[in-house]
Structure formats: structure tokens, C-alpha cells
Write a protein that holds these residues in place. Structure first.
Motif, PDB file in Angstrom:
ATOM      1  N   SER A   1     -24.611   0.592   6.293  1.00 30.02           N
ATOM      2  CA  SER A   1     -23.268   0.787   6.847  1.00 30.02           C
ATOM      3  C   SER A   1     -22.532  -0.547   7.002  1.00 30.02           C
ATOM      4  O   SER A   1     -23.176  -1.581   7.213  1.00 30.02           O
TER       5      SER A   1
ATOM      6  N   SER B   1     -19.443   4.886   2.638  1.00 26.92           N
ATOM      7  CA  SER B   1     -18.692   6.148   2.535  1.00 26.92           C
ATOM      8  C   SER B   1     -19.629   7.300   2.191  1.00 26.92           C
ATOM      9  O   SER B   1     -20.751   7.094   1.711  1.00 26.92           O
ATOM     10  N   ARG B   2     -19.149   8.503   2.397  1.00 32.35           N
ATOM     11  CA  ARG B   2     -19.923   9.690   2.022  1.00 32.35           C
ATOM     12  C   ARG B   2     -20.220   9.688   0.520  1.00 32.35           C
ATOM     13  O   ARG B   2     -21.322  10.028   0.089  1.00 32.35           O
TER      14      ARG B   2
ATOM     15  N   GLN C   1     -20.523   7.136  -1.465  1.00 37.72           N
ATOM     16  CA  GLN C   1     -21.540   6.136  -1.798  1.00 37.72           C
ATOM     17  C   GLN C   1     -22.925   6.620  -1.392  1.00 37.72           C
ATOM     18  O   GLN C   1     -23.912   6.373  -2.095  1.00 37.72           O
TER      19      GLN C   1
ATOM     20  N   SER D   1     -21.930  15.655   3.125  1.00 35.43           N
ATOM     21  CA  SER D   1     -20.856  15.897   4.083  1.00 35.43           C
ATOM     22  C   SER D   1     -21.342  16.730   5.267  1.00 35.43           C
ATOM     23  O   SER D   1     -21.042  16.422   6.428  1.00 35.43           O
TER      24      SER D   1
ATOM     25  N   GLU E   1     -17.165   7.352  12.431  1.00 40.22           N
ATOM     26  CA  GLU E   1     -16.202   6.922  11.415  1.00 40.22           C
ATOM     27  C   GLU E   1     -15.464   5.711  11.953  1.00 40.22           C
ATOM     28  O   GLU E   1     -15.039   5.689  13.116  1.00 40.22           O
TER      29      GLU E   1
ATOM     30  N   THR F   1     -10.915   3.249   7.067  1.00 43.71           N
ATOM     31  CA  THR F   1     -10.977   3.433   5.615  1.00 43.71           C
ATOM     32  C   THR F   1     -11.378   2.154   4.900  1.00 43.71           C
ATOM     33  O   THR F   1     -11.143   1.046   5.382  1.00 43.71           O
TER      34      THR F   1
ATOM     35  N   SER G   1     -10.052   1.489  -1.986  1.00 43.52           N
ATOM     36  CA  SER G   1     -10.079   2.593  -2.944  1.00 43.52           C
ATOM     37  C   SER G   1     -10.289   2.058  -4.357  1.00 43.52           C
ATOM     38  O   SER G   1      -9.769   0.999  -4.724  1.00 43.52           O
TER      39      SER G   1
ATOM     40  N   LYS H   1      -8.298   6.603  -0.154  1.00 43.98           N
ATOM     41  CA  LYS H   1      -9.216   5.617   0.418  1.00 43.98           C
ATOM     42  C   LYS H   1     -10.371   6.332   1.122  1.00 43.98           C
ATOM     43  O   LYS H   1     -10.158   7.287   1.865  1.00 43.98           O
ATOM     44  N   PRO H   2     -11.603   5.845   0.903  1.00 42.42           N
ATOM     45  CA  PRO H   2     -12.754   6.512   1.527  1.00 42.42           C
ATOM     46  C   PRO H   2     -12.847   6.213   3.019  1.00 42.42           C
ATOM     47  O   PRO H   2     -12.533   5.101   3.465  1.00 42.42           O
ATOM     48  N   VAL H   3     -13.274   7.202   3.790  1.00 41.03           N
ATOM     49  CA  VAL H   3     -13.542   6.998   5.220  1.00 41.03           C
ATOM     50  C   VAL H   3     -14.935   6.384   5.355  1.00 41.03           C
ATOM     51  O   VAL H   3     -15.906   6.906   4.806  1.00 41.03           O
ATOM     52  N   MET H   4     -15.035   5.277   6.060  1.00 42.66           N
ATOM     53  CA  MET H   4     -16.293   4.548   6.180  1.00 42.66           C
ATOM     54  C   MET H   4     -17.083   5.021   7.405  1.00 42.66           C
ATOM     55  O   MET H   4     -16.510   5.292   8.469  1.00 42.66           O
TER      56      MET H   4
END
Length: 391
Positions: free
Chosen positions: A25, A28-29, A31, A44, A58, A61, A64, A69-72
Motif C-alpha cells: 500500500s 489500487s483494486r 493493481q 472488490s 481509502e 486517488t 491515471s 483515476k484509481p482509488v488508492m
């Protein structure tokens, strides 16, 4: 209705997702799905569960690579805390760590005697001091781990701790009754090896021996990345190797044990005969100060103790052929004076083939390895419901 196999598969997958987030960490989901091979819907769903359980958060973001943009995601290391205790012969060192082993608070207390009637209340006092600091989190204190200088069985009973004069002491039950928390009791050298393997100097080694050199000597053995405990859990009592056939009598019943010649007890005993420090209060720290001030008697004594350390380590190396030996506990403070005599003895006594693959180092954590390893045992026990080890 779920079958047992489905439940097991879900636990394994949840373990993989949690471990991936812990180690990588922010991530992202997508990744996690890519790294683990699990499909995005499974990832998910499991992330949602872990968020509900307060293990994952979370945090915004990331960059991208095209599109949204991915949520981290981030591992919530403060969802709970663990207490790790190194119970020495003349001290208690206790730490409060988060779920990733970071020390949040520590308490130290000197011990003037070793009776359980004296030690138990002082253990309780140190635990109470740390409990207050870790209570304000979703899971509070998740467990207590204690490293002890003696032999413990697989159930946590302290079978024999000669330097404490303890035999068949059930510290585990005392603490569990007192705090209604899971308690792990383990030999302090095994706990130190575990702490160094997870967090410290041994992270890169698959086969290592942690040598705890304090009042006595104990060893923790890591083979193929796993802590080796032996058939009944009492491996590693190498401080009781015989290095003098007709040597001094040891409390363990043997003669000429390694720890009688290269430990803090041995050092202080021999220092009492030195004319330059006879009238002074003898402590390890005091002798270090004397050596730093150029006291040649003390420097020579450190050299002699280091040579005996080297003789014992020769036996360890010949037996295990480890990648790494880590010297920890109180003698980590003597690195400056022990390194050369140890190396000199190993060069004299070992076949040259051992030297190519061997790394001898001193603990990253000094006196903290056992307490950190003990805390880690409790964190691992806490996560065991969400984790399945897949060999």
C-alpha cells in the motif's frame, strides 16, 4: 449454502488481498487484481469486507494511466495494537506496537529479584501503562506477547528458566485471567529471531541464527524463512553448549556451558577481579564507559569475552551453516569491542568454505528485538482468522 471448500477458498483469497495491501500500500483494486491473479469482482468484494472490518482505508486517488483515476487503498495499521514484552533477569522492557510493528510507546522497569510474587505485579504494572495508550482504536489491544529467558512448551508453559529460578510457571494463564486477552509466551531468543526476521537485520536471509547475549545466551533459529522450534518447542538452548569439558558448574546441571564464559553474567563476574574497577558499581554500561575512556583492563576483558563468543559461534556455524548470524540483546552494545575477536576466532577455527556465504551482524534493534518479536506473535495470532498459510 456455502461448502467448506468455498469458505476455505474465500479465506485464502482474503488473506492474499490483505497481505498485498499490507506489503504494497498504497495500492489500487486494479493493481491488487493484477498482482494476485484474482478477478476484479472478487477483489472488490473482499476489499469491501476488509474496509468494514477497519483493516483497509481509502486514501484518495492515484495517477491515471488513461481513464478514471484509481482509488488508492491503505492498510490501517492503527486498527489495533499489540503489547510485546521482553522479560529479562533484571529488567522488563515492554513495547506497544501498531499492527505493522511500529513502536508507539515503551516502558522499562528494573527488577531487583526474580520471584514470581515480585515479578508478576511489575509485569501487570507495565501492561497497564501500555493498555491506556492503545485502547482508543477499533480493536484496542489485540494481544500480549512475552519473551522469557527459558524453556517454554508449545502451550506457553514456562518449563524451566534457570536464571530466573523458575520451574513450571504458568505466566500465560495469569495474564489471560488478568486481561481477558490472547497471550503468547515464547523463549526470548526465538522472539528476537522472529523480530529480526520480520522487521530487522534478518529480512533478507532465509536461514539465520539470532544469538541473544545477555545475562545468559539463547538462540533463535530460522530455517527456510520459518522459526524452527524443535519436536517439543524447546530448540535453541545453545548457551548450554559445553565449551570447557571440566569447566564451571551451570544452573542447568551441565558443566562448562558457553554462557558461563561469554555473557553479561560472565563479564561482570570477571570484571570484579580487575583492580581498576574493583571499587566501582559494576554494570555493563559502566564497563563500556571505562573502555571508552581507555581502560586497558576492561578492553582486554571485552576481547577475552569476544573470543569465547567466537568459540560458541564456531559450533553454531558448523552445525547450521547459516546465511547470517545476528548478535542481539545486551551484548549488541559491545559491537565495537566484540567484532574483531569474534572474527579472529572464526578465521582460526572455521573451514574457509563457511566464510564465503556467512554474514555476521549485530541487531538493528539492540535490546528491543525480543519485545518486537513478541508483539509480532500476537499480531499474527490476531490475523490468523483472516489469513491462511498456503505452502
Amino acid at each position: 449454502m456455502q461448502t467448506g471448500d468455498q469458505i476455505l477458498v474465500k479465506k485464502i483469497n482474503k488473506s492474499i488481498v490483505l497481505q498485498t495491501i499490507q506489503s504494497r500500500s498504497p495500492i489500487s483494486r486494479a493493481q491488487i487484481s493484477k498482482d494476485s491473479g484474482l478477478n476484479k469482482a472478487t477483489v472488490s468484494a473482499l476489499v469491501s469486507e476488509l474496509m468494514e472490518e477497519n483493516f483497509v482505508q481509502e486514501i484518495g486517488t492515484g495517477l491515471s494511466s488513461g481513464g478514471r483515476k484509481p482509488v488508492m487503498l491503505y492498510f490501517n495499521k492503527t486498527a489495533g495494537y499489540s503489547i510485546g514484552i521482553d522479560l529479562g533477569v533484571n529488567y522488563i522492557l515492554a513495547v506497544l506496537t501498531d499492527l505493522q510493528g511500529n513502536v508507539v510507546e515503551q516502558v522499562e522497569e528494573k527488577l531487583e529479584e526474580t520471584s514470581t510474587a515480585y515479578v508478576f505485579p511489575r509485569l501487570k504494572k507495565t501492561v497497564n501503562a501500555l493498555m491506556e495508550k492503545g485502547s482508543a482504536s477499533p480493536y484496542g489491544i489485540v494481544g500480549i506477547g512475552v519473551g522469557v529467558p527459558g524453556i517454554t512448551d508449545k502451550d506457553g508453559m514456562i518449563l524451566f528458566a534457570p536464571n530466573l529460578n523458575w520451574e513450571r510457571v504458568d505466566l500465560k494463564r495469569y495474564l489471560e485471567d488478568e486481561y481477558n486477552l490472547p497471550v503468547v509466551i515464547e523463549n526470548e531468543a526465538k522472539a528476537g529471531a522472529h523480530g529480526e526476521k520480520i522487521y530487522g537485520a534478518g529480512k533478507e536471509s532465509s536461514d539465520l541464527i539470532y544469538v541473544s547475549m545477555g545475562i545468559g545466551i539463547g538462540t533463535g533459529i530460522i530455517i527456510n524463512d520459518k522459526l524452527y522450534k524443535g519436536a517439543s518447542g524447546i530448540s535453541g538452548e545453545m548457551g548450554h553448549f559445553t565449551i570447557e569439558a571440566n569447566g564451571k558448574k551451570c544452573r542447568c546441571g551441565n558443566k562448562g556451558c558457553w554462557e558461563l564464559y561469554s555473557s553479561e553474567s560472565a563479564l561482570l563476574e570477571q570484571a570484579r577481579s580487575l583492580s581498576s574497577v574493583k571499587s566501582k558499581l559494576l554494570t555493563l554500561e559502566g564497563l563500556i564507559k571505562e573502555a571508552e575512556d581507555g581502560n586497558t583492563e576492561v578492553i582486554n576483558l571485552f576481547n577475552q569475552i569476544g573470543e569465547y563468543a567466537g568459540i560458541g559461534l564456531t559450533n553454531v556455524i558448523n552445525t547450521f551453516n547459516p546465511e547470517q548470524i545476528i548478535i542481539g540483546n545486551r551484548f549488541s552494545k559491545l559491537q565495537k569491542w566484540l567484532t574483531n575477536p569474534i572474527q579472529h576466532v572464526l578465521e582460526q577455527r572455521l573451514l574457509p568454505y563457511y566464510h564465503d556465504s556467512l554474514n555476521i551482524s549485530f541487531s538493528h534493534f539492540g535490546i528491543h528485538s525480543s519485545a518486537l518479536g513478541s508483539a509480532a506473535f500476537s499480531v499474527e495470532a490476531f490475523f490468523s482468522e483472516n489469513k491462511v498459510t498456503v505452502s
